[in-house]
Design a protein around this motif. Structure first.
Motif, PDB file in Angstrom:
ATOM      1  N   LYS A   1      -6.388  -2.173 -48.185  1.00  0.00           N
ATOM      2  CA  LYS A   1      -7.143  -3.399 -47.527  1.00  0.00           C
ATOM      3  C   LYS A   1      -8.105  -2.440 -47.060  1.00  0.00           C
ATOM      4  O   LYS A   1      -9.009  -2.519 -46.705  1.00  0.00           O
ATOM      5  CB  LYS A   1      -6.287  -4.075 -46.698  1.00  0.00           C
ATOM      6  N   SER A   2      -7.778  -1.117 -47.462  1.00  0.00           N
ATOM      7  CA  SER A   2      -8.405   0.110 -45.949  1.00  0.00           C
ATOM      8  C   SER A   2     -10.100   0.552 -47.515  1.00  0.00           C
ATOM      9  O   SER A   2     -10.810   1.543 -47.286  1.00  0.00           O
ATOM     10  CB  SER A   2      -7.533   1.385 -45.888  1.00  0.00           C
ATOM     11  N   GLY A   3      -9.480  -0.018 -48.672  1.00  0.00           N
ATOM     12  CA  GLY A   3     -10.511   0.101 -49.575  1.00  0.00           C
ATOM     13  C   GLY A   3     -10.414   1.163 -50.533  1.00  0.00           C
ATOM     14  O   GLY A   3     -10.141   1.548 -51.846  1.00  0.00           O
ATOM     15  N   TYR A   4      -8.761   1.627 -50.546  1.00  0.00           N
ATOM     16  CA  TYR A   4      -8.068   2.342 -52.164  1.00  0.00           C
ATOM     17  C   TYR A   4      -7.925   1.307 -53.087  1.00  0.00           C
ATOM     18  O   TYR A   4      -8.010   0.597 -53.481  1.00  0.00           O
ATOM     19  CB  TYR A   4      -6.540   2.528 -51.810  1.00  0.00           C
ATOM     20  N   ASN A   5      -8.350   2.557 -54.539  1.00  0.00           N
ATOM     21  CA  ASN A   5      -8.830   1.835 -55.288  1.00  0.00           C
ATOM     22  C   ASN A   5      -7.162   1.680 -56.192  1.00  0.00           C
ATOM     23  O   ASN A   5      -6.107   2.643 -56.276  1.00  0.00           O
ATOM     24  CB  ASN A   5      -8.827   2.679 -56.346  1.00  0.00           C
ATOM     25  N   PRO A   6      -7.051   0.347 -55.836  1.00  0.00           N
ATOM     26  CA  PRO A   6      -5.794  -0.195 -56.771  1.00  0.00           C
ATOM     27  C   PRO A   6      -5.301   0.012 -58.005  1.00  0.00           C
ATOM     28  O   PRO A   6      -4.109   0.032 -58.097  1.00  0.00           O
ATOM     29  CB  PRO A   6      -5.665  -2.206 -56.353  1.00  0.00           C
ATOM     30  N   GLN A   7      -6.045   0.164 -58.946  1.00  0.00           N
ATOM     31  CA  GLN A   7      -5.989   0.627 -60.007  1.00  0.00           C
ATOM     32  C   GLN A   7      -5.131   2.199 -60.199  1.00  0.00           C
ATOM     33  O   GLN A   7      -5.052   2.487 -61.501  1.00  0.00           O
ATOM     34  CB  GLN A   7      -6.891   1.104 -61.303  1.00  0.00           C
ATOM     35  N   LEU A   8      -4.941   2.494 -58.871  1.00  0.00           N
ATOM     36  CA  LEU A   8      -4.628   3.954 -58.827  1.00  0.00           C
ATOM     37  C   LEU A   8      -2.697   4.248 -58.069  1.00  0.00           C
ATOM     38  O   LEU A   8      -2.110   4.734 -57.887  1.00  0.00           O
ATOM     39  CB  LEU A   8      -5.085   4.872 -58.010  1.00  0.00           C
ATOM     40  N   ILE A   9      -3.417   2.772 -58.064  1.00  0.00           N
ATOM     41  CA  ILE A   9      -1.448   2.925 -57.321  1.00  0.00           C
ATOM     42  C   ILE A   9      -0.367   2.281 -58.111  1.00  0.00           C
ATOM     43  O   ILE A   9      -0.602   0.567 -58.918  1.00  0.00           O
ATOM     44  CB  ILE A   9      -1.935   1.850 -56.009  1.00  0.00           C
ATOM     45  N   HIS A  10       0.483   2.644 -58.459  1.00  0.00           N
ATOM     46  CA  HIS A  10       1.563   2.073 -59.673  1.00  0.00           C
ATOM     47  C   HIS A  10       2.725   1.883 -58.147  1.00  0.00           C
ATOM     48  O   HIS A  10       3.397   2.431 -57.349  1.00  0.00           O
ATOM     49  CB  HIS A  10       2.707   2.976 -61.048  1.00  0.00           C
ATOM     50  N   ALA A  11       3.706   0.645 -59.055  1.00  0.00           N
ATOM     51  CA  ALA A  11       4.619   0.447 -58.300  1.00  0.00           C
ATOM     52  C   ALA A  11       5.883   0.029 -59.601  1.00  0.00           C
ATOM     53  O   ALA A  11       5.282  -1.019 -60.367  1.00  0.00           O
ATOM     54  CB  ALA A  11       4.566  -0.830 -57.465  1.00  0.00           C
ATOM     55  N   THR A  12       6.941   0.162 -59.219  1.00  0.00           N
ATOM     56  CA  THR A  12       7.821  -0.014 -60.049  1.00  0.00           C
ATOM     57  C   THR A  12       9.871  -0.626 -59.830  1.00  0.00           C
ATOM     58  O   THR A  12       9.860  -0.250 -57.737  1.00  0.00           O
ATOM     59  CB  THR A  12       8.798   1.535 -60.716  1.00  0.00           C
ATOM     60  N   ASN A  13      10.102  -1.382 -60.249  1.00  0.00           N
ATOM     61  CA  ASN A  13      11.041  -1.935 -59.887  1.00  0.00           C
ATOM     62  C   ASN A  13      12.222  -2.166 -60.818  1.00  0.00           C
ATOM     63  O   ASN A  13      11.698  -2.578 -62.193  1.00  0.00           O
ATOM     64  CB  ASN A  13      10.794  -2.428 -59.216  1.00  0.00           C
ATOM     65  N   PRO A  14      13.365  -2.941 -60.681  1.00  0.00           N
ATOM     66  CA  PRO A  14      14.143  -2.959 -61.603  1.00  0.00           C
ATOM     67  C   PRO A  14      14.459  -3.959 -62.425  1.00  0.00           C
ATOM     68  O   PRO A  14      13.987  -5.086 -62.808  1.00  0.00           O
ATOM     69  CB  PRO A  14      15.323  -2.906 -61.647  1.00  0.00           C
TER      70      PRO A  14
END
Length: 272
Positions: free
Chosen positions: A24-37
């Motif tokens: 929402k603050s403008g951070y590039n979503p393609q630089l964000i990763h999330a992992t989960n089982p």
């Protein structure tokens, strides 16, 4: 805010709240990763925020500058030992967990790491949270500034100078939303028992709680005690209610509860 490649290990509520704030603050979503089982939480994040998702902690962490550990304390050792297969020396590690000390993380990773401990609370999920932060002298000012901006996406932040002060943060902010929920729950239940409609009772209580918190925040020159006295006319209805709270030793109950909260955090530090 400097945009770095960032990986969230775990896809629970806190990951969702922080990543949402960043995007929402403008951070590039393609630089964000999330992992989960498991996949469902990851799919939801990807659909809502267009961030990268994976079931592979190692692959996601390896390509990231920042690794945020968002798993339960009892899973932390397993996750850290897995990540220790990587060279973590140039990565910034941020942890969101109660009761796991900085020294313990160093033991888990078995290699020097740049670590910042954080202690957010659940209102961070809606952008009005409070987060305590701790880092030792080895963490650069630039890294501390990055973490501060990162966690500020969910509300306000405060740094503590000593690591054990995070246990006070837990008692004062991390756990305390539940204290207020309990008070609200008790007030709503009392009104229901006296015949007030539950929906109306909730509306009255939640707005009063919101207003009281806003008055504390907007009047920093006034103590909480002074604000209470301003509402409490001598011999009036509020005075009668306050007298009942004092007679029941509300202050002593709160102090005991907070001490128990801190003691449990200290126990967890030994356990994990």
């Amino acid at each position: 805010m400097i945009e770095k490649t960032i990986c969230f290990i775990g896809a629970g509520n806190m990951t969702r709240s922080i990543t949402s704030g960043l995007v929402k603050s403008g951070y590039n979503p393609q630089l964000i990763h999330a992992t989960n089982p498991s996949q469902p939480k990851l799919d939801e994040l990807a659909q809502q925020l267009q961030i990268n998702i994976s079931n592979d902690n190692l692959a996601a962490a390896e390509q990231s500058d920042v690794v945020v550990l968002c798993v339960k304390p009892h899973l932390m050792e397993q996750v850290c030992q897995q990540l220790s297969q990587l060279d973590m020396s140039n990565k910034l590690v941020i942890t969101i967990a109660a009761g796991v000390t900085a020294k313990r993380y160093q033991d888990y990773f078995a290699q020097p790491i740049k670590l910042v401990r954080t202690m957010p609370n659940t209102p961070t999920q809606i952008g009005v949270g409070m987060t305590g932060l701790y880092a030792d002298d080895s963490i650069s000012a630039a890294d501390k500034h990055y973490v501060e901006q990162l966690m500020a996406s969910g509300g306000e932040v405060v740094w503590v100078e000593q690591e054990d002060e995070l246990n006070q943060v837990i008692a004062l902010a991390g756990s305390s939303p539940a204290y207020f929920f309990l008070m609200m729950e008790a007030m709503i239940d009392s009104a229901k028992q006296d015949g007030v409609d539950e929906k109306a009772a909730r509306a009255l209580v939640q707005q009063a709680a919101m207003g009281a918190a806003a008055m504390v925040k907007q009047n920093p020159q006034l103590s909480a005690a002074q604000l209470r006295e301003n509402v409490t006319s001598k011999g009036g209805t509020t005075a009668q209610a306050i007298a009942a709270f004092e007679q029941a030793d509300l202050r002593g109950i709160v102090r005991s509860a907070m001490h128990d909260c801190i003691a449990r955090a200290e126990e967890m530090a030994k356990q994990y």
